[in-house]
Design a protein around this motif. Structure first.
Motif, PDB file in Angstrom:
ATOM      1  N   LEU A   1      14.430   4.987  -8.763  1.00 44.89           N
ATOM      2  CA  LEU A   1      13.290   5.185  -9.498  1.00 44.89           C
ATOM      3  C   LEU A   1      13.473   6.074 -10.816  1.00 44.89           C
ATOM      4  O   LEU A   1      12.667   5.828 -11.521  1.00 44.89           O
ATOM      5  CB  LEU A   1      12.066   5.652  -8.554  1.00 44.89           C
ATOM      6  N   CYS A   2      14.288   6.874 -10.585  1.00 47.23           N
ATOM      7  CA  CYS A   2      14.409   8.004 -11.772  1.00 47.23           C
ATOM      8  C   CYS A   2      14.964   7.015 -13.072  1.00 47.23           C
ATOM      9  O   CYS A   2      14.553   7.117 -14.297  1.00 47.23           O
ATOM     10  CB  CYS A   2      15.235   9.150 -11.725  1.00 47.23           C
TER      11      CYS A   2
ATOM     12  N   LYS B   1       9.709  12.891  -5.040  1.00 47.42           N
ATOM     13  CA  LYS B   1       8.775  12.539  -4.254  1.00 47.42           C
ATOM     14  C   LYS B   1       7.568  11.885  -5.256  1.00 47.42           C
ATOM     15  O   LYS B   1       6.839  10.842  -4.833  1.00 47.42           O
ATOM     16  CB  LYS B   1       8.085  13.616  -3.397  1.00 47.42           C
ATOM     17  N   ALA B   2       7.253  12.729  -6.260  1.00 54.37           N
ATOM     18  CA  ALA B   2       5.916  11.830  -7.339  1.00 54.37           C
ATOM     19  C   ALA B   2       6.233  10.716  -7.862  1.00 54.37           C
ATOM     20  O   ALA B   2       5.490   9.713  -7.812  1.00 54.37           O
ATOM     21  CB  ALA B   2       5.934  13.152  -8.438  1.00 54.37           C
TER      22      ALA B   2
ATOM     23  N   GLN C   1       4.909   4.900  -7.250  1.00 58.89           N
ATOM     24  CA  GLN C   1       5.436   3.488  -6.914  1.00 58.89           C
ATOM     25  C   GLN C   1       4.666   2.839  -5.784  1.00 58.89           C
ATOM     26  O   GLN C   1       4.400   1.688  -6.092  1.00 58.89           O
ATOM     27  CB  GLN C   1       7.058   3.468  -6.711  1.00 58.89           C
ATOM     28  N   VAL C   2       4.436   3.736  -4.795  1.00 58.64           N
ATOM     29  CA  VAL C   2       3.646   3.056  -3.794  1.00 58.64           C
ATOM     30  C   VAL C   2       2.266   2.977  -3.963  1.00 58.64           C
ATOM     31  O   VAL C   2       1.662   1.682  -3.860  1.00 58.64           O
ATOM     32  CB  VAL C   2       3.739   4.069  -2.549  1.00 58.64           C
TER      33      VAL C   2
ATOM     34  N   ASP D   1       2.470  -0.476  -6.152  1.00 60.56           N
ATOM     35  CA  ASP D   1       2.612  -1.552  -5.517  1.00 60.56           C
ATOM     36  C   ASP D   1       1.509  -1.667  -4.780  1.00 60.56           C
ATOM     37  O   ASP D   1       1.040  -3.123  -4.561  1.00 60.56           O
ATOM     38  CB  ASP D   1       3.853  -1.322  -4.591  1.00 60.56           C
ATOM     39  N   ALA D   2       0.561  -0.819  -4.151  1.00 67.64           N
ATOM     40  CA  ALA D   2      -0.411  -1.311  -3.296  1.00 67.64           C
ATOM     41  C   ALA D   2      -1.589  -1.733  -4.262  1.00 67.64           C
ATOM     42  O   ALA D   2      -2.434  -2.606  -3.818  1.00 67.64           O
ATOM     43  CB  ALA D   2      -1.060   0.048  -2.619  1.00 67.64           C
ATOM     44  N   SER D   3      -1.708  -1.678  -5.511  1.00 69.79           N
ATOM     45  CA  SER D   3      -2.626  -2.109  -6.734  1.00 69.79           C
ATOM     46  C   SER D   3      -2.382  -3.392  -6.827  1.00 69.79           C
ATOM     47  O   SER D   3      -3.201  -4.213  -7.359  1.00 69.79           O
ATOM     48  CB  SER D   3      -2.851  -1.167  -7.758  1.00 69.79           C
TER      49      SER D   3
END
Length: 91
Positions: free
Chosen positions: A9-10, A77-78, A83-84, A87-89
């Motif tokens: 992710l970074c 963590k941020a 990302q979560v 993905d959820a949207s």
């Protein structure tokens, strides 16, 4: 000690780091990120991509190593939380 889980992710959000502009594919992803979330230039990556090198080069006078590692983990963590939410949207 900063423990990287190699989520990538970074390296998928380098547009947030002006010093890495030249490595951005245009969508925030590093040109050196491989398909398995590893860095193609790991041994010669820029210092800004190394938590330990950046601590020694820039942040050792501002934070203890423990504080610096904690801040890096919080940034990690941020990115994961973002990302979560992204993905959820999509659902």
């Amino acid at each position: 000690m900063f423990l990287c889980d190699r989520c990538g992710l970074c390296c998928r959000n380098i547009s947030k780091i002006p010093e890495l502009r030249e490595f951005d594919t245009g969508d925030g992803v590093c040109i050196h990120l491989s398909g398995d979330n590893l860095c193609d230039i790991y041994s010669t990556r820029p210092d800004i991509c190394s938590v330990d090198k950046m601590y020694g080069n820039k942040y050792k006078h501002m934070f203890t190593k423990e504080e610096y590692d904690f801040l890096n983990m919080e940034g990690c963590k941020a990115l994961k939380a973002e990302q979560v939410n992204t993905d959820a949207s999509k659902w």
